[in-house]
Each structure stands twice: as C-alpha cells, then as structure tokens.
Design an enzyme around this catalytic site. Structure first.
Site, PDB file in Angstrom:
ATOM      1  N   GLY A   1       6.869   1.755   7.435  1.00 31.20           N
ATOM      2  CA  GLY A   1       5.437   1.982   7.633  1.00 31.20           C
ATOM      3  C   GLY A   1       4.775   2.823   6.558  1.00 31.20           C
ATOM      4  N   SER A   2       5.341   2.824   5.329  1.00 31.56           N
ATOM      5  CA  SER A   2       4.704   3.652   4.300  1.00 31.56           C
ATOM      6  C   SER A   2       3.310   3.133   3.963  1.00 31.56           C
ATOM      7  CB  SER A   2       5.583   3.743   3.051  1.00 31.56           C
ATOM      8  OG  SER A   2       5.665   2.501   2.418  1.00 31.56           O
ATOM      9  N   ASN A   3       3.130   1.815   4.008  1.00 32.84           N
ATOM     10  CA  ASN A   3       1.783   1.275   3.758  1.00 32.84           C
ATOM     11  C   ASN A   3       0.834   1.641   4.894  1.00 32.84           C
ATOM     12  OD1 ASN A   3       1.518  -0.509   1.255  1.00 32.84           O
ATOM     13  ND2 ASN A   3       3.515  -1.088   2.077  1.00 32.84           N
TER      14      ASN A   3
ATOM     15  N   LEU B   1       7.241  -8.614   9.939  1.00 30.89           N
ATOM     16  CA  LEU B   1       8.150  -9.694   9.555  1.00 30.89           C
ATOM     17  C   LEU B   1       8.045 -10.964  10.394  1.00 30.89           C
ATOM     18  CD1 LEU B   1      11.342  -7.678   8.564  1.00 30.89           C
ATOM     19  CD2 LEU B   1       9.521  -8.579   7.132  1.00 30.89           C
TER      20      LEU B   1
ATOM     21  N   ILE C   1       2.710 -15.028  12.485  1.00 32.96           N
ATOM     22  CA  ILE C   1       1.598 -14.750  13.403  1.00 32.96           C
ATOM     23  C   ILE C   1       1.306 -16.015  14.215  1.00 32.96           C
ATOM     24  CG2 ILE C   1      -0.858 -14.144  13.528  1.00 32.96           C
ATOM     25  CD1 ILE C   1       0.973 -11.824  12.739  1.00 32.96           C
TER      26      ILE C   1
ATOM     27  N   ASN D   1      -2.389  -9.937   4.842  1.00 34.66           N
ATOM     28  CA  ASN D   1      -0.983  -9.555   4.679  1.00 34.66           C
ATOM     29  C   ASN D   1      -0.765  -9.066   3.253  1.00 34.66           C
ATOM     30  OD1 ASN D   1       1.874  -9.433   5.213  1.00 34.66           O
ATOM     31  ND2 ASN D   1       2.092 -11.332   4.046  1.00 34.66           N
TER      32      ASN D   1
ATOM     33  N   HIS E   1       2.150  -8.946   0.308  1.00 35.37           N
ATOM     34  CA  HIS E   1       3.445  -9.526  -0.052  1.00 35.37           C
ATOM     35  C   HIS E   1       3.916  -8.880  -1.359  1.00 35.37           C
ATOM     36  CE1 HIS E   1       6.604 -12.494  -0.029  1.00 35.37           C
ATOM     37  NE2 HIS E   1       6.402 -12.656  -1.314  1.00 35.37           N
TER      38      HIS E   1
ATOM     39  N   ASP F   1       2.983 -16.725   3.969  1.00 30.67           N
ATOM     40  CA  ASP F   1       2.568 -16.317   2.612  1.00 30.67           C
ATOM     41  C   ASP F   1       1.728 -17.368   1.897  1.00 30.67           C
ATOM     42  OD1 ASP F   1       4.112 -14.011   2.977  1.00 30.67           O
ATOM     43  OD2 ASP F   1       5.902 -14.995   2.187  1.00 30.67           O
TER      44      ASP F   1
ATOM     45  N   GLU G   1       1.400  -1.038  -4.053  1.00 29.20           N
ATOM     46  CA  GLU G   1       0.886  -1.303  -2.703  1.00 29.20           C
ATOM     47  C   GLU G   1       0.108  -0.104  -2.177  1.00 29.20           C
ATOM     48  OE1 GLU G   1       4.169  -4.442  -0.990  1.00 29.20           O
ATOM     49  OE2 GLU G   1       4.452  -2.350  -0.539  1.00 29.20           O
TER      50      GLU G   1
HETATM   51  C1  GRF Z   1       6.135  -3.832   1.689  1.00 29.74           C
HETATM   52  O1  GRF Z   1       6.803  -3.897   0.480  1.00 29.74           O
HETATM   53  C2  GRF Z   1       5.336  -5.088   1.926  1.00 29.74           C
HETATM   54  O2  GRF Z   1       4.932  -5.721   0.767  1.00 29.74           O
HETATM   55  C3  GRF Z   1       6.292  -5.963   2.660  1.00 29.74           C
HETATM   56  O3  GRF Z   1       7.041  -5.089   3.461  1.00 29.74           O
HETATM   57  C4  GRF Z   1       7.097  -3.811   2.867  1.00 29.74           C
HETATM   58  C5  GRF Z   1       6.721  -2.803   3.903  1.00 29.74           C
HETATM   59  O4  GRF Z   1       6.992  -1.499   3.484  1.00 29.74           O
HETATM   60  N1  GRF Z   1       5.588  -7.017   3.345  1.00 29.74           N
HETATM   61  P1  GRF Z   1       6.529  -0.264   4.378  1.00 29.74           P
HETATM   62  O5  GRF Z   1       7.131  -0.457   5.769  1.00 29.74           O
HETATM   63  O6  GRF Z   1       5.042  -0.249   4.412  1.00 29.74           O
HETATM   64  O7  GRF Z   1       7.104   0.926   3.697  1.00 29.74           O
END
Ligand code: GRF
Length: 285
Positions: free
Chosen positions: A107-109, A180, A183, A197, A199, A240, A269
C-alpha cells in the site's frame, strides 16, 4: 514557511525549488512577453497602458508558467494548480470528491495518495478496499482512520460487487493501487471511466494476466529493454487494457535487476500517481 509549502504541495526540497523556479521564470517570461505586446500597440505609458498591461499579463501568465513547467518537469503540478485557480475564480463547484482505493499489498501508493489529500477539502479518501487478509494496506487504513473493507470473493465476483458500500460513500473515483484481482463487469458498468489503475511498465507492453509485481520487472529486464516506466490507465473488462491517461519513464542500466528496477518504478509511481488522481478529479464535469 518553506516547510509549510512542502507539506501543502507534498513535495521534497528539490520539488519545491523547481516549483518556485517555475513561478519565477514563468513570471519573468510573462512580463517580457507582456511588454513586447504593449510595444506593438505603440501606446504612451499612462494609466490605460498599465491597465491593458495588467490585463495582458493576467492572460499570458498561465500559458507562460505552463510552458516553463514542461522542461522543469513540473507540468502535472502546474496544470492541477491552474485548474484549481480557474475553478476558484469561476466559482466552479469544488465540493469534496470521495475516492476509494483498492489495494492488495503493502500500500505504498495508497499511502502517498492519502498523504497528498490529508489536508485537502477537495479530495477525501473515503474507503480502502482490500482482497488480502494481512496486507500492509490494512495497517495504513487503521493508522489513518480510513474505513476499511476486506472483500469476500463470492460477493465481489458473483454478488453485488460492494456497489452499495461504494454508492453509500458517494465515490467519484476508484483508484486501483496494486489491486491484483480483475474488476467485475458490474463495477466497470457502474463507474464508467471512473476506475483507474497503475501498472509498473510501459503498456501496451508487459501487461495482461500474470503481469504484476516482480514478474513485470523480470520480463522487462529479460527482454533487454533500455527503459521502463509506469502507466496509469482507465480500467475496462480486459486486464491492463483501458485507455492510457499518463506514462512516465525511467532508464534501465546494465546493473539493474528486478529489485532495483522495482525501486525506480515505485519512485515514479509515488511522484505521479497522486498528481494524476487530483487532475482527473479537477477535470471532472
Ligand atoms: C505497484 O508497483 C503498482 O504499479 C502495481 O502494484 C504495486 C503496488 O505497490 N500495480 P504498493 O502496494 O502500492 O507498494
């Protein structure tokens, strides 16, 4: 003061420097261009001259700043900034937009998106949805006090796909940040062009079923690519596949391995995903 700005705009010291530089150079360019235009009019410098000059530079300023922001890599920041200013000036309804983040992993994003909108009155992260018990993103939701929902597979794919929960929260945009599962069609139909999304490669290459996480980076390196990057796209019924909204690239060195490439991609990202989310919401009719 500078720290406050860094927090407000969610940028580091270099980012802040580049933003200030863009303001300064954009302003200078605008001043010069404005004076050139005034010269062409052949007017004498009196009160009318100044009034017209102010009018001209107000019109030229956004264009000049945007122009300068491109080589300085600040285009996304300034296009969102100018849209906010425009919406405020023209009194466009800036009601709060609720977003839902779907994630399966660390969940870093998701964290970066939450950070960006923490003090925002415009965007609210209203819900985090996850399909994996024990995923890091659950702790993020707990720490941030954001409602969290763990998916039941049956209900997601063959039931109501959690539409009632999403509708209850008045969700404007669904953001897949490392989610993952595919949808379900019901969600795609209920949120047309409202699911995005990210990618970790340059689509249309290295996408599709099974292309996630390290699998993507390993494939990119095995193919001897000289660059990789990120793709942010709308979600349709094919993995995708939906229309690309944004891409950014990074070089691949000969010493890179899937892990080091993953780090570079994560940096891209984290920098761009929150900005793109904000832009989409600002542009929403
Ligand atoms: C990211 O690299 C994103 O592109 C992919 O999954 C990863 C998720 O990373 N779809 P995080 O859980 O947000 O760290």
């Amino acid at each position: 003061m500078l720290e406050k700005l860094k927090k407000r705009w969610q940028v580091n010291t270099l980012g802040l420097f580049l933003i200030i530089l863009t303001f300064a150079l954009g302003g200078t360019l605008c001043g010069i261009a404005g004076k050139r235009v005034m010269l062409l009019t052949g007017m004498e410098k009196n009160i009318t001259w100044y009034l017209i000059y102010i009018l001209i530079i107000s019109i030229l300023w956004p264009a000049c700043v945007l122009l300068i922001s491109i080589p300085l890599g600040q285009y996304l920041f300034f296009s969102a900034y100018l849209l906010r200013v425009k919406n405020r000036i023209f009194g466009k309804n800036m009601e709060t937009k609720n977003i839902a983040i779907f994630a399966s992993g660390a969940g870093s994003n998701a964290q970066k998106i939450i950070d960006r909108f923490r003090n925002s009155s415009f965007v609210n992260v209203a819900l985090i949805i996850c399909n994996k018990e024990g995923a890091g993103v659950k702790h993020i939701a707990e720490n941030e006090n954001i409602p969290f929902l763990l998916i039941d597979k049956e209900r997601f794919f063959r039931g109501d796909s959690y539409l009632p929960e999403l509708e209850n929260k008045n969700i404007s945009l669904i953001v897949l940040a490392g989610f993952l599962w595919k949808i379900p069609l019901a969600l795609i139909k209920a949120f047309p062009q409202k699911i995005i999304n990210i990618h970790p490669a340059l689509l249309p290459k290295y996408g599709g079923k099974g292309m996630y996480g390290q699998h993507v980076h390993s494939a990119v390196i095995a193919a001897g690519e000289k660059e990789s990057g990120i793709s942010i796209h709308f979600v349709d019924e094919i993995y995708d596949h939906g229309k690309t909204i944004f891409q950014a690239t990074c070089p691949i060195d000969e010493n890179d391995n899937p892990e080091s490439l993953a780090q570079k991609i994560h940096q891209l990202e984290h920098k761009h995903f929150p900005e793109v989310v904000e832009q989409l919401l600002l542009n929403e009719k």
